[in-house]
Scaffold this motif. Structure first.
Motif, PDB file in Angstrom:
ATOM      1  N   LEU A   1      -6.780   7.143  -1.521  1.00 58.10           N
ATOM      2  CA  LEU A   1      -5.993   6.108  -0.855  1.00 58.10           C
ATOM      3  C   LEU A   1      -6.500   5.395   0.424  1.00 58.10           C
ATOM      4  O   LEU A   1      -5.993   4.578   0.399  1.00 58.10           O
ATOM      5  CB  LEU A   1      -4.540   6.903  -0.667  1.00 58.10           C
TER       6      LEU A   1
ATOM      7  N   TRP B   1       1.175  -1.332  -0.568  1.00 56.84           N
ATOM      8  CA  TRP B   1      -0.052  -0.231   0.358  1.00 56.84           C
ATOM      9  C   TRP B   1       0.874   0.812   0.169  1.00 56.84           C
ATOM     10  O   TRP B   1       0.604   1.818  -0.987  1.00 56.84           O
ATOM     11  CB  TRP B   1      -0.444  -0.034   1.433  1.00 56.84           C
TER      12      TRP B   1
ATOM     13  N   VAL C   1       0.748   4.118  -2.865  1.00 53.99           N
ATOM     14  CA  VAL C   1       0.219   5.606  -2.157  1.00 53.99           C
ATOM     15  C   VAL C   1       2.116   6.478  -2.940  1.00 53.99           C
ATOM     16  O   VAL C   1       1.652   7.583  -3.543  1.00 53.99           O
ATOM     17  CB  VAL C   1       1.248   6.090  -0.965  1.00 53.99           C
TER      18      VAL C   1
END
Length: 217
Positions: free
Chosen positions: A188, A161, A165
């Protein structure tokens, strides 16, 4: 005759103050131009000092100055995820992303050059500095999740993750900062929950985290 106002006394900067001044000047330049396009003369002009003075504080030249500026930026990025453990976790993550995306917005060109790599000033040391930011972000997130001994699947999910980002931030800059930053931030956060939910189907530890998140909303 009216007496002239006294000329303000010249204040000699301390070593740390002068070094900070030069780093601020360098960061201002690196924020908007790739590092290979910036010379020590540019930094000296930005700081309002002479080139020899820049060399005095950074005898290693441009490479040493760039690495020092990068460490300063990395420290600021680490602080983006240093959120008090108060309130719902997703709200904390939202605030952290607000700070992170504000940094990306302010340092757009420099941020792109930093994460894309390939710069003439990129070294194993600069790569380690960037990796340190990623590790710090992962540690902060694990702390907020309340996990002290994350298993490989949860660690991989969080690190994936964080990579997403970074990639989204670079694409956002390429797309002239569209969608609006608030929409990007919320997207996000939703992706964070989504990737955890997928991993939860295969990993009991992540499943427990997702259950806690559902109760914390």
């Amino acid at each position: 005759m009216t007496p002239q106002a006294p000329t303000p006394a010249y204040r000699r900067l301390s070593v740390e103050e002068r070094r900070g001044q030069l780093l601020d000047a360098a960061l201002t330049l690196f924020a908007h131009r790739p590092p290979e396009e910036i010379s020590l003369d540019d930094v000296a002009e930005q700081a309002g000092v002479s080139r020899p003075l820049v060399y005095r504080y950074f005898p290693g030249g441009k490479q040493q100055l760039y690495e020092a500026a990068l460490r300063s930026a990395a420290d600021e990025l680490r602080l983006c995820f240093d959120e008090p453990r108060e309130g719902p976790l997703l709200h904390r993550l939202t605030r952290a992303l607000d700070r992170y995306l504000a940094f990306v917005d302010e340092h757009d060109t420099g941020f792109s050059a930093l994460l894309r790599g390939g710069s003439v000033v990129e070294t194993s040391r600069t790569t380690a500095i960037v990796d340190g930011v990623r590790r710090a972000a992962a540690e902060h997130i694990m702390s907020h999740l309340g996990v002290t001994d994350p298993g490989p699947r949860l660690r991989m999910t969080v690190r994936m993750w964080i990579t997403a980002v970074e990639a989204a931030s670079l694409i956002w800059l390429d797309e002239e900062k569209d969608p609006p930053v608030e929409e990007l931030r919320d997207w996000l956060v939703e992706q964070f929950v989504a990737v955890l939910s997928v991993t939860a189907q295969r990993d009991p530890q992540t499943s427990a985290v997702v259950e806690t998140l559902a109760e914390d909303v």
